[in-house]
Design an enzyme around this catalytic site. Structure first.
Site, mmCIF file in Angstrom:
data_model
loop_
_atom_site.group_PDB
_atom_site.id
_atom_site.type_symbol
_atom_site.label_atom_id
_atom_site.label_comp_id
_atom_site.label_asym_id
_atom_site.label_seq_id
_atom_site.Cartn_x
_atom_site.Cartn_y
_atom_site.Cartn_z
ATOM 1 N N MET A 1 -20.717 -35.550 6.403
ATOM 2 C CA MET A 1 -20.477 -36.829 5.730
ATOM 3 C C MET A 1 -19.270 -37.627 6.411
ATOM 4 S SD MET A 1 -22.972 -37.353 3.927
ATOM 5 C CE MET A 1 -22.513 -39.124 3.261
ATOM 6 N N GLY B 1 -22.898 -40.976 -1.659
ATOM 7 C CA GLY B 1 -23.391 -41.942 -2.843
ATOM 8 C C GLY B 1 -23.714 -43.347 -2.724
ATOM 9 N N PHE B 2 -23.190 -43.984 -1.766
ATOM 10 C CA PHE B 2 -23.606 -45.285 -1.485
ATOM 11 C C PHE B 2 -23.601 -45.660 -0.006
ATOM 12 C CE2 PHE B 2 -20.707 -44.497 -5.111
ATOM 13 C CZ PHE B 2 -21.469 -45.225 -6.169
ATOM 14 N N MET C 1 -28.904 -35.206 -2.099
ATOM 15 C CA MET C 1 -27.642 -35.266 -2.779
ATOM 16 C C MET C 1 -27.709 -34.860 -4.285
ATOM 17 S SD MET C 1 -25.862 -38.550 -0.767
ATOM 18 C CE MET C 1 -27.593 -38.903 -0.163
ATOM 19 N N ASP D 1 -23.369 -39.100 9.016
ATOM 20 C CA ASP D 1 -23.899 -39.764 7.932
ATOM 21 C C ASP D 1 -22.800 -40.723 7.324
ATOM 22 O OD1 ASP D 1 -25.354 -41.309 6.098
ATOM 23 O OD2 ASP D 1 -26.197 -39.318 5.247
ATOM 24 N N GLY D 2 -22.815 -41.960 7.524
ATOM 25 C CA GLY D 2 -22.008 -42.833 6.763
ATOM 26 C C GLY D 2 -21.140 -43.672 7.400
ATOM 27 N N SER E 1 -31.621 -44.573 7.714
ATOM 28 C CA SER E 1 -31.323 -44.258 6.165
ATOM 29 C C SER E 1 -32.322 -45.332 5.190
ATOM 30 C CB SER E 1 -30.067 -44.179 5.720
ATOM 31 O OG SER E 1 -29.912 -44.015 4.447
ATOM 32 N N ASP F 1 -32.533 -40.090 1.514
ATOM 33 C CA ASP F 1 -31.387 -40.106 0.652
ATOM 34 C C ASP F 1 -31.809 -39.668 -0.786
ATOM 35 O OD1 ASP F 1 -29.077 -39.967 2.230
ATOM 36 O OD2 ASP F 1 -29.207 -42.075 2.585
ATOM 37 N N HIS G 1 -32.219 -35.623 2.767
ATOM 38 C CA HIS G 1 -30.627 -35.372 2.544
ATOM 39 C C HIS G 1 -30.580 -35.176 0.988
ATOM 40 C CE1 HIS G 1 -26.250 -36.967 2.416
ATOM 41 N NE2 HIS G 1 -26.207 -35.803 2.036
ATOM 42 N N HIS H 1 -34.422 -41.098 7.499
ATOM 43 C CA HIS H 1 -33.418 -40.386 6.850
ATOM 44 C C HIS H 1 -33.644 -40.814 5.111
ATOM 45 C CE1 HIS H 1 -29.787 -38.197 6.107
ATOM 46 N NE2 HIS H 1 -29.395 -39.207 5.203
ATOM 47 N N GLY I 1 -27.484 -46.750 7.971
ATOM 48 C CA GLY I 1 -28.369 -47.263 7.042
ATOM 49 C C GLY I 1 -28.190 -48.932 6.887
ATOM 50 N N SER I 2 -27.045 -49.369 6.340
ATOM 51 C CA SER I 2 -26.791 -50.658 6.393
ATOM 52 C C SER I 2 -26.827 -51.470 7.836
ATOM 53 C CB SER I 2 -25.578 -50.983 5.502
ATOM 54 O OG SER I 2 -24.408 -50.152 5.963
ATOM 55 N N GLY J 1 -23.357 -48.601 2.948
ATOM 56 C CA GLY J 1 -22.396 -49.811 3.250
ATOM 57 C C GLY J 1 -20.745 -49.147 3.076
ATOM 58 N N MET K 1 -30.965 -38.849 -4.512
ATOM 59 C CA MET K 1 -29.811 -38.921 -5.454
ATOM 60 C C MET K 1 -30.130 -38.519 -6.756
ATOM 61 S SD MET K 1 -27.653 -41.861 -3.770
ATOM 62 C CE MET K 1 -27.232 -42.122 -2.176
HETATM 63 C C1 DX5 Z 1 -24.687 -42.105 1.913
HETATM 64 C C2 DX5 Z 1 -25.927 -41.738 2.361
HETATM 65 C C3 DX5 Z 1 -26.033 -42.408 3.632
HETATM 66 C C4 DX5 Z 1 -26.060 -43.839 3.394
HETATM 67 C C5 DX5 Z 1 -25.455 -44.150 4.866
HETATM 68 O O1 DX5 Z 1 -24.499 -41.069 0.722
HETATM 69 O O2 DX5 Z 1 -26.045 -40.292 2.517
HETATM 70 O O3 DX5 Z 1 -27.450 -42.051 4.290
HETATM 71 O O4 DX5 Z 1 -27.442 -44.436 3.480
HETATM 72 O O5 DX5 Z 1 -25.498 -45.559 4.751
HETATM 73 P P1 DX5 Z 1 -24.411 -46.567 5.882
HETATM 74 O O6 DX5 Z 1 -24.989 -46.241 6.982
HETATM 75 O O7 DX5 Z 1 -24.747 -47.805 5.175
HETATM 76 O O8 DX5 Z 1 -23.059 -45.964 5.573
HETATM 77 ZN ZN ZN Z 2 -27.591 -39.576 3.793
#
Ligand code: DX5
Ligand code: ZN
Length: 235
Positions: A145, A150-151, A76, A183-184, A17, A43, A74, A41, A205-206, A153, A45
């Site tokens: 999810m 939304g975030f 959101m 995801d997450g 992500s 995101d 994705h 991926h 992501g992180s 990490g 928002m």
């Molecule tokens: C969160 C996103 C994710 C996010 C995942 O709302 O939809 O795609 O980037 O990040 P990590 O892997 O750091 O939880």
């Molecule tokens: Zn996502």
């Protein structure tokens, strides 16, 4: 849309992500992955469905022109029906919207498919699987999810492992070919748990972009996935 033969296989797909990448230097951040991934991926928002704003279809179109891998978008956002066409025209491979943001999800899934993309629905952690049960014939992907959206990490919600297991059973019972994405909060520490529960697309992501060497971390993810795919007889 870029052609993507591996979608129809049983192989687990890795989707880093870019939310956790350096968005001001995205080309270099993505290049650092050294192609050790399947889909990127993205995101999206809108500052309403979730608090922050990231980017829209124009940025995604520019990104699509620069990389060879398929893009997994994705959304959101509120009112996703207003945005799917511009993302499809941006050349993305898969388009996922939130069930919680759509009054007419079946119509929207069909529109996404007619625009030439794989169509998916995402569920927040508290939204029951029953809300997508009757959409399975129209879906190519279910995104669960495993944090509140939304975030990046955030910590994986451990109660989601049961939900993944139930989603896998629901999909298998339906007989439809629907990929199951998580995801997450996914890292190599809980990768085996989510794959054994039934996920076959992994967003991270992180854990990837904050690693000392994102390319090596993505490669390690892929090698763990190949081993788990063999264990789960997905090869
Ligand atoms: C969160 C996103 C994710 C996010 C995942 O709302 O939809 O795609 O980037 O990040 P990590 O892997 O750091 O939880
Ligand atoms: Zn996502």
């Amino acid at each position: 849309m870029k052609t993507f033969e591996d979608w129809a296989t049983r192989r687990t797909l890795l989707c880093p992500s870019i939310l956790s990448a350096d968005l001001s230097d995205l080309s270099n951040s993505v290049a650092a992955l050294n192609d050790n991934y399947d889909m990127l991926h993205c995101d999206v928002m809108d500052g309403s469905f979730v608090p922050l704003i990231t980017f829209g279809s124009q940025m995604v179109k520019q990104l699509s022109g620069k990389i060879d891998k398929p893009l997994d978008v994705h959304l959101m956002v509120q009112n996703p029906e207003e945005q799917v066409r511009s993302f499809a025209e941006a050349g993305v491979c898969s388009l996922v919207f939130h069930r919680e943001a759509s009054f007419h999800p079946q119509r929207l899934l069909n529109e996404i498919r007619s625009l030439g993309c794989y169509a998916g629905v995402s569920l927040n952690p508290a939204t029951p699987l029953e809300d997508v049960k009757y959409l399975l014939p129209d879906m190519d992907m279910l995104l669960l999810m495993t944090v509140n959206p939304g975030f990046g990490g955030q910590a994986y919600l451990s109660q989601m492992t049961d939900k993944i297991r139930s989603a896998r059973a629901m999909i298998d019972d339906s007989g439809y070919q629907v990929r199951l994405q998580v995801d997450g909060g996914i890292s190599r520490d809980n990768l085996a748990d989510v794959l054994r529960a039934g996920a076959d697309m992994v967003v991270s992501g992180s854990a990837i972009f904050n690693a000392a060497d994102p390319g090596l971390e993505a490669q390690a993810f892929q090698s763990d996935m190949r081993e788990l795919d063999r264990e789960l007889k997905r090869v």
